[in-house]
Design an enzyme around this catalytic site. Structure first.
Site, PDB file in Angstrom:
ATOM      1  N   ARG A  55       0.828  -1.208   0.000  1.00  0.00           N
ATOM      2  CA  ARG A  55       0.000   0.000   0.000  1.00  0.00           C
ATOM      3  C   ARG A  55       0.863   1.260   0.000  1.00  0.00           C
ATOM      4  O   ARG A  55       0.436   2.319  -0.450  1.00  0.00           O
ATOM      5  CB  ARG A  55      -0.938  -0.019   1.216  1.00  0.00           C
ATOM      6  CG  ARG A  55      -1.932   1.118   1.265  1.00  0.00           C
ATOM      7  CD  ARG A  55      -3.125   0.749   2.148  1.00  0.00           C
ATOM      8  NE  ARG A  55      -2.729   0.137   3.404  1.00  0.00           N
ATOM      9  CZ  ARG A  55      -2.439   0.815   4.526  1.00  0.00           C
ATOM     10  NH1 ARG A  55      -2.493   2.135   4.537  1.00  0.00           N
ATOM     11  NH2 ARG A  55      -2.106   0.176   5.621  1.00  0.00           N
ATOM     12  N   TYR A 108     -16.352  13.501 -17.495  1.00  0.00           N
ATOM     13  CA  TYR A 108     -16.587  12.064 -17.364  1.00  0.00           C
ATOM     14  C   TYR A 108     -17.668  11.850 -16.303  1.00  0.00           C
ATOM     15  O   TYR A 108     -17.687  12.528 -15.267  1.00  0.00           O
ATOM     16  CB  TYR A 108     -15.282  11.367 -16.996  1.00  0.00           C
ATOM     17  CG  TYR A 108     -15.441   9.957 -16.511  1.00  0.00           C
ATOM     18  CD1 TYR A 108     -16.034   8.978 -17.312  1.00  0.00           C
ATOM     19  CD2 TYR A 108     -15.017   9.594 -15.235  1.00  0.00           C
ATOM     20  CE1 TYR A 108     -16.195   7.680 -16.852  1.00  0.00           C
ATOM     21  CE2 TYR A 108     -15.169   8.301 -14.771  1.00  0.00           C
ATOM     22  CZ  TYR A 108     -15.763   7.351 -15.590  1.00  0.00           C
ATOM     23  OH  TYR A 108     -15.924   6.075 -15.123  1.00  0.00           O
ATOM     24  N   ASP A 180      -7.805  16.812 -16.337  1.00  0.00           N
ATOM     25  CA  ASP A 180      -7.903  15.417 -16.766  1.00  0.00           C
ATOM     26  C   ASP A 180      -7.454  15.370 -18.224  1.00  0.00           C
ATOM     27  O   ASP A 180      -8.113  15.911 -19.102  1.00  0.00           O
ATOM     28  CB  ASP A 180      -9.347  14.932 -16.619  1.00  0.00           C
ATOM     29  CG  ASP A 180      -9.519  13.451 -16.946  1.00  0.00           C
ATOM     30  OD1 ASP A 180      -8.732  12.924 -17.749  1.00  0.00           O
ATOM     31  OD2 ASP A 180     -10.458  12.831 -16.426  1.00  0.00           O
ATOM     32  N   LYS A 205      -6.902   3.755 -19.987  1.00  0.00           N
ATOM     33  CA  LYS A 205      -7.202   4.113 -21.370  1.00  0.00           C
ATOM     34  C   LYS A 205      -5.921   4.114 -22.221  1.00  0.00           C
ATOM     35  O   LYS A 205      -5.286   3.085 -22.387  1.00  0.00           O
ATOM     36  CB  LYS A 205      -7.914   5.459 -21.405  1.00  0.00           C
ATOM     37  CG  LYS A 205      -9.056   5.594 -20.401  1.00  0.00           C
ATOM     38  CD  LYS A 205     -10.119   4.534 -20.546  1.00  0.00           C
ATOM     39  CE  LYS A 205     -11.403   4.847 -19.785  1.00  0.00           C
ATOM     40  NZ  LYS A 205     -11.297   4.872 -18.339  1.00  0.00           N
TER      41      LYS A 205
END
Length: 407
Positions: A55, A108, A180, A205
């Site tokens: 983590r 988005y 973004d 993506k």
């Protein structure tokens, strides 16, 4: 400094301490501690330390972050488990209860839901404005504005935000700016050049590029990325070792993939724009795009994303034809996501229908006849032929039903 194509292959090699040419997958949750207590304390507390606990960090994740930070021209980056993990963690590292964010109408859908349903419950206000109107950003500023969040080109309607204006506005008013950059990719656009402080990606993506992983990345100054990392520790959105390795692999071919996708998309957009079943094509590389000049100014390339509005005598006819086209396409796959080597097509009004009200869809340009296309690396002749045969089936169906409009 190495050229982009070279850095995609070789950046961050210091994190590969093995003799393997391809970086290993560190499939472990924890790491053996050194006997020296001070070394152990450092490993447990140092930001993004790659060999303490998963983590906290991972050697391959560190290498991936170095590659992407170099791409986006920032000091540092942090990879996370999904694009939404990157978006939410990046924003929560900036704002707190009582703060105000300026955002766009077109985002988005996950981002819109985060602004609308999540942040409001924690006392954070969000004002959404028309991203094509620079004055709207200025007029929305309040004394408690802490962040301007933009997305350009926007999802799904491909509106463009003036990055230089937003970057300068943020600096003038001491407001952080966040972009973004998923739809463009760093090959086509680097917001840092225009003064944007923080850059976000859904690395699922274009950066990954093969539709086989989910990941997100936040890029920015070193001190800010440390804050994001601190938030990520308690929110628990670490990227898995295998997905980190897949992302590193995908980045090696990013430049090649995106340039081929750009070329395919430009050719397809031009063909679609001339077809009588298409009312309108939204593509930043077409001179008909209302912000074409701005796109040419701030983008080095275009994008593989485009939208086409299907023609019809009314919205219901356009919707029926759009659904028929979806069902008849064979090369283009009707599936969510974007930016992969394969071409995808979706109907935004259906995909986001449960998340947006009718007024929100109208404001965002999501009509019932709209199709969003993510162009892949297939041969462009096959992509055009696929749409051609799907259009012909719609044409024949309309004639059989006695509806000759827009044919």
């Amino acid at each position: 400094m190495a050229k982009l194509e070279t850095s995609l292959i070789h950046e961050g090699q210091e994190f590969n301490t093995s003799k393997a040419v391809v970086s290993p997958i560190y499939q472990t949750s924890t790491y053996l501690a050194d006997a020296d207590l001070s070394t152990y304390i450092h490993a447990a507390t140092a930001p993004k330390y790659p060999e303490f606990y998963h983590r906290h960090g991972n050697p391959t994740s560190s290498q991936v972050a170095k590659v992407i930070a170099n791409l986006e021209r920032t000091d540092d980056a942090l990879v996370l488990s999904t694009g939404m993990a990157a978006i939410s963690t990046a924003i929560l590292a900036v704002v707190k209860a009582g703060d105000h964010i300026i955002a766009q109408h077109a985002h988005y859908s996950g981002t819109t839901l985060f602004f609308k349903n999540f942040l409001s419950e924690y006392g954070i206000e969000v004002t959404q404005i028309d991203q094509t109107d620079n004055n709207a950003f200025t007029e929305a500023i309040r004394p408690n504005t802490k962040l301007i969040y933009v997305e350009t080109p926007s999802n799904p309607n491909l509106d463009i935000t003036d990055l230089a204006f937003v970057g300068a506005l943020g600096k003038k008013h001491n407001i952080l700016t966040m972009a973004d950059n998923t739809f463009a990719s760093p090959i086509n656009q680097t917001p840092r050049e225009f003064g944007i402080d923080i850059i976000i990606h859904s690395a699922t993506k274009y950066l990954g590029g093969h539709s086989d992983l989910t990941a997100g990345v936040v890029c920015g100054d070193k001190d800010y990325i440390e804050k994001v990392w601190q938030r990520s520790l308690v929110l628990g959105a670490a990227l898995s070792p295998f997905d980190s390795w897949l992302l590193l692999r995908g980045l090696k071919t990013l430049a090649l993939r995106v340039r081929q996708i750009n070329e395919n998309a430009a050719t397809l957009a031009l063909w679609l724009d001339q077809h009588d079943l298409v009312k309108n094509v939204a593509y930043v590389g077409l001179p008909s795009h209302p912000q074409y000049e701005l796109a040419q100014k701030q983008m080095k390339g275009t994008t593989g994303m485009l939208c086409l509005e299907i023609a019809g005598v009314d919205e219901e006819e356009a919707y029926k034809r759009a659904q028929s086209i979806l069902s008849n396409l064979r090369v283009f796959i009707n599936a969510a996501s974007l930016g992969g080597v394969e071409s995808l097509v979706v109907h935004p009004a259906s995909m986001w229908g449960a998340h947006h009200s009718d007024s929100q869809k109208q404001t965002s340009g999501i009509t019932k006849g709209l199709l969003r296309v993510s162009v892949g690396i297939e041969h462009v002749d096959d992509l055009i032929a696929d749409f051609k045969q799907a259009f012909e089936k719609v044409r024949l169906t309309s004639l059989e039903e006695g509806i000759p409009s827009a044919l």
